[in-house]
Design a protein around this motif. Structure first.
Motif, PDB file in Angstrom:
ATOM      1  N   UNK A 102     -12.772  26.523  -9.572  1.00 17.89           N
ATOM      2  CA  UNK A 102     -13.721  27.542 -10.173  1.00 17.89           C
ATOM      3  C   UNK A 102     -14.496  27.384 -11.626  1.00 17.89           C
ATOM      4  N   UNK A 103     -15.018  27.517 -11.796  1.00 16.24           N
ATOM      5  CA  UNK A 103     -15.702  27.012 -13.575  1.00 16.24           C
ATOM      6  C   UNK A 103     -15.489  29.056 -14.398  1.00 16.24           C
ATOM      7  N   UNK A 104     -15.700  28.577 -14.869  1.00 16.42           N
ATOM      8  CA  UNK A 104     -15.063  29.504 -16.059  1.00 16.42           C
ATOM      9  C   UNK A 104     -15.931  31.050 -15.924  1.00 16.42           C
ATOM     10  N   UNK A 105     -15.744  32.327 -15.990  1.00 15.42           N
ATOM     11  CA  UNK A 105     -15.716  33.424 -15.621  1.00 15.42           C
ATOM     12  C   UNK A 105     -15.255  33.780 -13.879  1.00 15.42           C
ATOM     13  N   UNK A 106     -14.629  32.879 -13.750  1.00 17.85           N
ATOM     14  CA  UNK A 106     -13.951  33.064 -11.867  1.00 17.85           C
ATOM     15  C   UNK A 106     -12.797  32.534 -11.706  1.00 17.85           C
ATOM     16  N   UNK A 107     -12.457  33.022 -10.597  1.00 17.54           N
ATOM     17  CA  UNK A 107     -11.199  33.001 -10.043  1.00 17.54           C
ATOM     18  C   UNK A 107     -11.453  32.488  -9.013  1.00 17.54           C
ATOM     19  N   UNK A 108      -9.659  32.142  -8.966  1.00 19.28           N
ATOM     20  CA  UNK A 108      -9.520  31.594  -7.698  1.00 19.28           C
ATOM     21  C   UNK A 108      -9.659  32.869  -6.699  1.00 19.28           C
ATOM     22  N   UNK A 109     -10.057  32.443  -5.313  1.00 21.76           N
ATOM     23  CA  UNK A 109      -9.940  34.205  -4.396  1.00 21.76           C
ATOM     24  C   UNK A 109      -9.516  33.615  -3.054  1.00 21.76           C
ATOM     25  N   UNK A 110      -9.772  32.638  -2.946  1.00 20.89           N
ATOM     26  CA  UNK A 110      -8.960  31.571  -1.858  1.00 20.89           C
ATOM     27  C   UNK A 110      -8.394  30.201  -1.894  1.00 20.89           C
ATOM     28  N   UNK A 111      -7.653  29.728  -1.795  1.00 20.14           N
ATOM     29  CA  UNK A 111      -7.084  28.958  -1.778  1.00 20.14           C
ATOM     30  C   UNK A 111      -8.347  27.759  -0.628  1.00 20.14           C
ATOM     31  N   UNK A 112      -7.922  26.346  -1.083  1.00 22.39           N
ATOM     32  CA  UNK A 112      -8.249  25.093   0.193  1.00 22.39           C
ATOM     33  C   UNK A 112      -7.411  25.009   0.764  1.00 22.39           C
TER      34      UNK A 112
END
Length: 235
Positions: free
Chosen positions: A129-139
């Motif tokens: 996930x790039x800067x400014x985001x977070x993981x919503x659902x793991x791979x």
């Protein structure tokens, strides 16, 4: 009496049914037409890992044989041949399950990668996930990571599972407001507003007074005292 019991059991096991009434067929049975009499029979299925090597008849139950190496059957079946296992896993894949009589070979992608490409022919690493985001659902083994923008008041400056709250500037005041990619920057503390650092001496023993020794250049007259008038110093 013994013979009648055996005949009764055989009649139930080898019961014949009409093709127009398939609902009477048990899920653990399969239908087979006896080639000699033309009678349709309900034969018992073979267990997983085996196949039917000889169908049932009016006088005998079916026979099962173990699946040869490289073949399998998952559950009860009326198959005359076992299914062939998949080919060995291609490069870039790992074998999750081996080929054996009760299961097929299963190939999957290595850890931290997922199945991609047309028809799932290659493995790709999970996205960061790039800067400014977070993981919503793991791979997973079949899906890539899904990212979500940080909410207001939070940020992430590198690949992270979650966003962090902006630093709160108290006495310093805010110098630069944070964004989804950066934290708040607080003003440095002013040196003029800082109180001088003082220390109170701790009580202790009195210091010794250093007495200065008389200088060797002192005139002799100062040592012998005043000379009275009319009196000469003795030779």
């Amino acid at each position: 009496l013994f013979c009648s019991v055996v005949v009764g059991i055989s009649a139930r096991v080898l019961n014949t049914t009409s093709p127009a009434d398939p609902a009477l067929l048990s899920p653990r049975q399969y239908q087979h037409t006896d080639p000699d009499s033309g009678t349709q029979l309900d034969c018992d299925k073979c267990p997983a890992g085996t196949h039917v090597s000889l169908h049932c008849s009016l006088t005998a139950v079916r026979e099962c044989s173990r699946c040869p190496e490289g073949t399998f059957t998952r559950g009860e079946n009326g198959l005359q041949k076992c299914h062939p296992c998949r080919s060995p896993c291609p490069g870039g894949f790992v074998e999750k399950a081996t080929c054996k009589p009760t299961q097929d070979r299963v190939c999957t992608c290595p850890t931290n990668s997922f199945l991609s490409g047309a028809g799932g022919t290659e493995c790709k690493p999970h996205s960061l996930c790039p800067p400014g985001t977070r993981v919503r659902r793991r791979g997973s083994e079949t899906d890539d990571v899904v990212c979500k923008p940080c909410t207001k008041g939070t940020f992430s400056d590198s690949s992270s599972l979650k966003c962090r709250t902006h630093t709160i500037c108290h006495a310093q005041g805010l110098l630069t407001s944070g964004t989804r990619e950066t934290d708040n920057v607080c003003r440095p503390l002013s040196t003029s507003s800082a109180k001088p650092f003082t220390t109170t001496p701790l009580p202790g023993p009195a210091k010794a007074v250093l007495l200065q020794e008389p200088s060797s250049a002192t005139p002799p007259s100062a040592l012998s005292g005043p000379v009275h008038e009319g009196q000469r110093p003795s030779s």
